[in-house]
Write a protein that holds these residues in place. Structure first.
Motif, mmCIF file in Angstrom:
data_model
loop_
_atom_site.group_PDB
_atom_site.id
_atom_site.type_symbol
_atom_site.label_atom_id
_atom_site.label_comp_id
_atom_site.label_asym_id
_atom_site.label_seq_id
_atom_site.Cartn_x
_atom_site.Cartn_y
_atom_site.Cartn_z
ATOM 1 N N GLY A 1 18.137 -12.312 -5.393
ATOM 2 C CA GLY A 1 18.729 -11.774 -4.437
ATOM 3 C C GLY A 1 19.071 -12.588 -3.122
ATOM 4 N N ILE A 2 20.154 -12.244 -2.262
ATOM 5 C CA ILE A 2 20.297 -12.940 -1.115
ATOM 6 C C ILE A 2 19.254 -12.982 -0.178
ATOM 7 N N ASN A 3 19.475 -13.859 0.794
ATOM 8 C CA ASN A 3 18.440 -14.094 1.788
ATOM 9 C C ASN A 3 18.108 -12.878 2.658
ATOM 10 N N GLY A 4 17.029 -12.482 2.978
ATOM 11 C CA GLY A 4 16.707 -11.098 3.416
ATOM 12 C C GLY A 4 16.596 -9.916 2.656
ATOM 13 N N SER A 5 16.828 -10.141 1.355
ATOM 14 C CA SER A 5 16.775 -9.064 0.487
ATOM 15 C C SER A 5 15.300 -8.287 0.359
ATOM 16 N N GLY A 6 14.387 -8.889 0.617
ATOM 17 C CA GLY A 6 13.093 -8.666 0.163
ATOM 18 C C GLY A 6 12.229 -9.330 -0.972
ATOM 19 N N LYS A 7 12.651 -10.333 -1.498
ATOM 20 C CA LYS A 7 12.130 -11.182 -2.602
ATOM 21 C C LYS A 7 10.834 -11.680 -2.373
ATOM 22 N N SER A 8 10.598 -12.286 -0.908
ATOM 23 C CA SER A 8 9.289 -12.802 -0.660
ATOM 24 C C SER A 8 8.429 -12.136 -0.222
ATOM 25 N N THR A 9 9.024 -10.852 0.325
ATOM 26 C CA THR A 9 7.857 -9.840 0.745
ATOM 27 C C THR A 9 7.274 -9.468 -0.608
ATOM 28 N N LEU A 10 8.011 -8.887 -1.882
ATOM 29 C CA LEU A 10 7.370 -8.615 -2.970
ATOM 30 C C LEU A 10 6.540 -9.615 -3.683
ATOM 31 N N SER A 11 7.086 -10.722 -3.476
ATOM 32 C CA SER A 11 6.263 -11.952 -4.203
ATOM 33 C C SER A 11 4.845 -12.133 -3.416
ATOM 34 N N ASN A 12 4.922 -11.813 -2.115
ATOM 35 C CA ASN A 12 3.620 -12.046 -1.289
ATOM 36 C C ASN A 12 2.805 -10.559 -1.775
ATOM 37 N N ILE A 13 3.410 -9.565 -1.661
ATOM 38 C CA ILE A 13 2.496 -8.283 -2.355
ATOM 39 C C ILE A 13 1.848 -8.474 -3.738
ATOM 40 N N ILE A 14 2.683 -9.036 -4.405
ATOM 41 C CA ILE A 14 2.246 -9.371 -5.966
ATOM 42 C C ILE A 14 1.080 -10.355 -6.051
ATOM 43 N N GLY A 15 1.337 -11.326 -5.042
ATOM 44 C CA GLY A 15 0.223 -12.388 -4.845
ATOM 45 C C GLY A 15 -1.055 -11.802 -4.023
ATOM 46 N N GLY A 16 -0.881 -10.935 -3.413
ATOM 47 C CA GLY A 16 -2.439 -10.151 -2.627
ATOM 48 C C GLY A 16 -2.275 -10.378 -1.181
ATOM 49 N N SER A 17 -1.265 -11.486 -0.582
ATOM 50 C CA SER A 17 -1.334 -11.578 0.812
ATOM 51 C C SER A 17 -0.766 -10.617 1.614
ATOM 52 N N LEU A 18 -0.149 -9.781 1.182
ATOM 53 C CA LEU A 18 0.508 -8.489 1.821
ATOM 54 C C LEU A 18 -0.124 -7.262 1.052
ATOM 55 N N GLN A 19 -0.246 -6.350 1.898
ATOM 56 C CA GLN A 19 -0.440 -4.995 1.217
ATOM 57 C C GLN A 19 0.614 -3.956 1.341
ATOM 58 N N PRO A 20 1.002 -3.227 0.350
ATOM 59 C CA PRO A 20 2.269 -2.153 0.518
ATOM 60 C C PRO A 20 1.912 -1.212 1.253
ATOM 61 N N SER A 21 2.958 -0.373 2.286
ATOM 62 C CA SER A 21 2.723 0.534 2.951
ATOM 63 C C SER A 21 2.407 1.830 2.193
ATOM 64 N N SER A 22 3.080 1.922 0.951
ATOM 65 C CA SER A 22 2.910 3.115 0.211
ATOM 66 C C SER A 22 3.172 2.606 -1.288
ATOM 67 N N GLY A 23 2.911 3.486 -2.189
ATOM 68 C CA GLY A 23 3.019 3.203 -3.656
ATOM 69 C C GLY A 23 1.938 2.295 -4.202
ATOM 70 N N THR A 24 1.911 1.770 -5.307
ATOM 71 C CA THR A 24 0.668 1.187 -5.924
ATOM 72 C C THR A 24 1.155 -0.164 -6.705
ATOM 73 N N ILE A 25 0.256 -1.148 -6.641
ATOM 74 C CA ILE A 25 0.374 -2.238 -7.451
ATOM 75 C C ILE A 25 -0.729 -2.653 -8.292
ATOM 76 N N GLU A 26 -0.727 -2.367 -9.826
ATOM 77 C CA GLU A 26 -1.890 -3.055 -10.583
ATOM 78 C C GLU A 26 -1.676 -4.284 -11.146
ATOM 79 N N ARG A 27 -2.832 -5.053 -10.922
ATOM 80 C CA ARG A 27 -2.786 -6.513 -11.319
ATOM 81 C C ARG A 27 -3.925 -6.926 -12.378
ATOM 82 N N HIS A 28 -3.532 -7.136 -13.678
ATOM 83 C CA HIS A 28 -4.471 -7.121 -14.690
ATOM 84 C C HIS A 28 -4.693 -8.748 -15.014
ATOM 85 N N GLY A 29 -5.723 -9.329 -14.101
ATOM 86 C CA GLY A 29 -5.793 -10.780 -14.242
ATOM 87 C C GLY A 29 -5.847 -11.500 -12.910
ATOM 88 N N ASP A 30 -6.092 -12.606 -12.921
ATOM 89 C CA ASP A 30 -6.336 -13.395 -11.624
ATOM 90 C C ASP A 30 -4.724 -13.722 -11.261
#
Length: 264
Positions: free
Chosen positions: A57-86
């Motif tokens: 996605g182009i700059n500002g699209s939200g890619k890094s925000t999503l990657s930080n949520i997947i990585g665990g450094s950010l928490q979502p405001s709503s919705g869920t994320i399940e990670r099966h592993g380290d």
């Protein structure tokens, strides 16, 4: 195939304040409506073991925000994320203490990841060798170039052997030889059934490396599917976008942002 990361209706919003007065109103006036920004809105998709997913996605699209949520450094405001592993995140400066030298950063980062002193001692020579930093491993990280920081962060994270790996523009700096070696390591992870999320503006790397694409536009999931299916669509969009004048590019982004700001 086993599910690795399951994202369901994930949304991330931020409060926007122009002045301290607005910030104080938000704290002390319960009914006060503050301006919000939707960095991500209603994202849903599932990653399976062995998937290498390009987040584009182009700059500002939200890619890094999503990657930080997947990585665990950010928490979502709503919705869920399940990670099966380290999960480990590789980004420039990610987890590095710039006041420490390279050697001390290896120990610092690995202690945070739960490794024992003995395990760290055994893995350190491999990390140093992979990083290609040589004598610079004994210098303070604050003196490192972006490429050197990326090499150190990458070397630490791949050697701890995570189940899920998030790479955020970490291969966009540094020399081609190290990039090739890093991609070879990522392919070993793929063959081992690990899941990788790859954030990059380098379409060539995305095309060669990824098996699936998540195209984020304006904080929303524009398309998700196989590399062959989604990447040509994104490339066509990029071609048209890059042909726009600076004025038209700004107008395009401004129009998208109108849907991302709201009061609540």
């Amino acid at each position: 195939m086993k599910e690795s990361v399951v994202i369901h209706k994930l949304t991330k919003e931020y409060k926007i304040f122009r002045t301290n007065k607005e910030r104080l109103k938000d704290v002390f006036l319960p009914r006060h409506k503050s301006k919000r920004f939707h960095a991500l809105t209603d994202i849903s998709f599932t990653a399976y073991e062995g998937d290498i997913i390009g987040l584009v996605g182009i700059n500002g699209s939200g890619k890094s925000t999503l990657s930080n949520i997947i990585g665990g450094s950010l928490q979502p405001s709503s919705g869920t994320i399940e990670r099966h592993g380290d999960v480990n995140v590789i980004a420039i400066n990610s987890g590095l203490n710039t006041q420490l030298n390279g050697i001390d950063n290896i120990e610092y980062k690995m202690l945070l990841l739960g490794f024992t002193k003995k395990e760290i001692k055994e893995l350190t020579p491999e990390i140093i060798e992979f990083s290609e930093l040589g004598e610079f491993i004994y210098q303070p990280v604050k003196k490192y170039s972006s490429g050197m920081k990326s090499k150190l962060g990458f070397a630490i994270n791949v050697m701890v052997n995570p189940d899920i790996l998030v790479i955020d523009e970490a291969l966009s700096v540094g020399d081609q030889t190290f990039t090739k070696k890093s991609l070879d390591k990522m392919n070993q992870f793929k063959e081992a059934g690990k899941t990788i999320f790859f954030v990059s503006h380098n379409i060539g790397q995305v095309k060669d490396f990824c098996t699936k694409i998540a195209w984020i536009e304006g904080g929303k999931l524009k398309a998700f599917g196989s590399n062959e299916e989604v990447l040509p669509q994104y490339q066509e969009f990029l071609k048209e976008f890059n042909q726009k004048s600076a004025h038209d590019k700004k107008a395009f982004k401004d129009e998208i942002d109108k849907t991302r700001f709201f009061y609540k």
